[in-house]
Design an enzyme around this catalytic site. Structure first.
Site, PDB file in Angstrom:
ATOM      1  N   ALA A 211       0.982  -1.201  -0.082  1.00 51.53           N
ATOM      2  CA  ALA A 211       0.208  -0.136  -0.017  1.00 51.53           C
ATOM      3  C   ALA A 211       0.887   1.191   0.094  1.00 51.53           C
ATOM      4  O   ALA A 211       2.027   1.127  -0.097  1.00 51.53           O
ATOM      5  CB  ALA A 211      -0.812   0.004   1.285  1.00 51.53           C
ATOM      6  N   ASN A 212       0.163   2.633  -0.060  1.00 56.79           N
ATOM      7  CA  ASN A 212       1.116   3.574   0.174  1.00 56.79           C
ATOM      8  C   ASN A 212       0.408   4.420   1.111  1.00 56.79           C
ATOM      9  O   ASN A 212      -0.881   4.300   1.717  1.00 56.79           O
ATOM     10  CB  ASN A 212       1.329   4.203  -1.207  1.00 56.79           C
ATOM     11  CG  ASN A 212      -0.102   4.815  -1.770  1.00 56.79           C
ATOM     12  OD1 ASN A 212      -0.665   5.365  -1.313  1.00 56.79           O
ATOM     13  ND2 ASN A 212      -0.371   3.929  -2.926  1.00 56.79           N
TER      14      ASN A 212
END
Ligand code: C5P
Length: 403
Positions: A211-212
């Protein structure tokens, strides 16, 4: 509600119907509009600036060459700092000036200088209204985009003559102004927009993902701002913890491929704003079982493969929206990267920001962006993400208006 906070520049020219303009000022103000009056010298023969100013609760502008007025506001600002220019009554003389682009007093100068919608309420003797010269002027003014309310048929105030030439009643003028303000307030009415927002989650196995730090705040704010301007908005959101914006159709997805599919399904559209921080890579073959840790065994390596580039797909699509906007979250060489991105992705505009950790932009409430388009780079000041969204939505509306 339409009039609330709206600024109307009311030009009163010299006709007996000017007495009705006093009532018009009241009607506009009781609906929440701010009325700034301009009076021609003719108008002042019929009603006094004192009466008009008292009802408007504003200074009455009368003189093009008033040093004080020019210093305080200036005729160009007078022409632009409003949402609507309303001329009531509009005499045959003032209409003739407008049709020919004359600017020899404050009223006609303002009318030539304005870039705002203009609504006029003609009032004159029936013979003057039906004269070939006035007819020509009316035709010219209509072609120039000037809107009309009235004149009405009936008896003239100053004579027993009847015919068409009476100024529309104040409430009819108010209704006509309302229609114009309503459509100018919603410049994206009838337009379809697709917005992506948030991060994507790329599964490693059923419990783990890549993810970010994107929060979705900027993308969600843009979707809401476009909707407020009247656009029909589909928001395709990755996993976020913030609420779906009001007035927007929100589709929730997890992975980049799902996001692309949802975006393509939402086509055709007039506007695409791709704000999502789409993961560039996904795990080539995500495990459908949880990857177990076995003591003594080698640490697993993740083979990655490229995700679809949604912005690029849209930018080069046969159903490409008229306006394609991308984001560039960079930590270095923001300008040059954004310019290159414009070309590579087939976008019309790139909103570039520096997301170095020290800026606090990623996940934060504020943003400092540059707008990069083929016409150059424009730096916007540090603003709340909601304000960036509102300003961007206005810019999008403006670009579409220009075609
Ligand atoms: O190439 P880069 O990721 O920096 O480009 C950012 C822009 O491209 C953003 O508008 C982002 O939403 C979009 N993008 C996309 N699909 C990807 C990667 C980026 O739509 N796979």
């Amino acid at each position: 509600m339409v009039f609330s906070g709206k600024r109307i520049l009311l030009i009163i020219s010299g006709g007996i119907a000017a007495y009705k303009s006093l009532d018009l000022v009241r009607r506009l103000r009781e609906r929440g509009a701010a009325v700034r009056p301009v009076m021609t010298s003719g108008a002042q023969e019929f009603v006094t600036p004192l009466a008009v100013g008292a009802l408007a609760a504003d200074h009455v502008f009368t003189d093009l060459f008033s040093r004080q007025d020019e210093q305080d506001v200036g005729h160009i600002r007078l022409a632009r700092d409003c949402d609507l220019v309303l001329v009531a009554p509009a005499t045959a003389d003032l209409m003739a000036k407008m049709a020919n682009g004359l600017a020899d007093d404050l009223a006609s100068t303002v009318l030539l200088a304005t870039d705002k919608p203009v609504l006029i309420a003609p009032a004159m003797n029936p013979h003057m209204w039906s004269h070939a010269a006035t007819k020509r002027n009316v035709e010219t003014l209509r072609a120039d985009g000037i809107r009309f309310v009235g004149p009405m048929a009936g008896e003239m105030a100053e004579s027993r003559e009847a015919g068409v030439g009476r100024m529309a009643e104040p409430l009819d003028i108010v209704a006509a102004a309302e229609v114009i303000l309503d459509t100018t307030a919603k410049p994206l009415a009838g337009r379809k927009a697709i917005v992506t927002s948030g991060p994507t989650h790329e599964p490693i196995d059923p419990v783990r993902y890549i993810a970010n730090r994107s929060s979705g705040r900027q993308g969600h704010a843009i979707a809401a701002a476009l909707a407020r301007l009247g656009a029909d908005v589909t928001l395709v959101s990755g996993p976020v913890t913030i609420a779906d914006p009001a007035g927007v159709r929100t589709i929730h997805v997890e992975r980049a491929e799902e996001m692309r599919d949802a975006v393509l399904t939402a086509l055709p559209a007039d506007i695409a704003v791709m704000v999502a921080a789409v993961a560039d890579w996904r795990v080539a073959s995500a495990s459908d079982q949880k990857i177990k840790k076995h003591p003594g065994e080698s640490i697993p390596t993740l083979a990655l493969t490229e995700n679809p580039d949604i912005l690029k797909t849209i930018g080069h699509h046969t159903m490409r929206p008229k306006l394609v906007v991308g984001f560039a979250a960079e930590t270095q060489d923001v300008d040059s990267n954004a310019k290159a991105k414009l070309e590579r992705k087939g976008a019309d505009m790139i909103v570039a920001n520096d997301v170095s950790p020290s800026t606090g932009i990623m996940g934060g409430a504020r943003n400092r962006v540059k707008i990069v388009s083929r016409s150059g780079v424009e730096q916007w000041p540090d603003m709340a993400k909601d304000d960036v969204a509102a300003k961007l939505a206005e810019l999008i509306a403006e670009r579409l208006r220009q075609g």
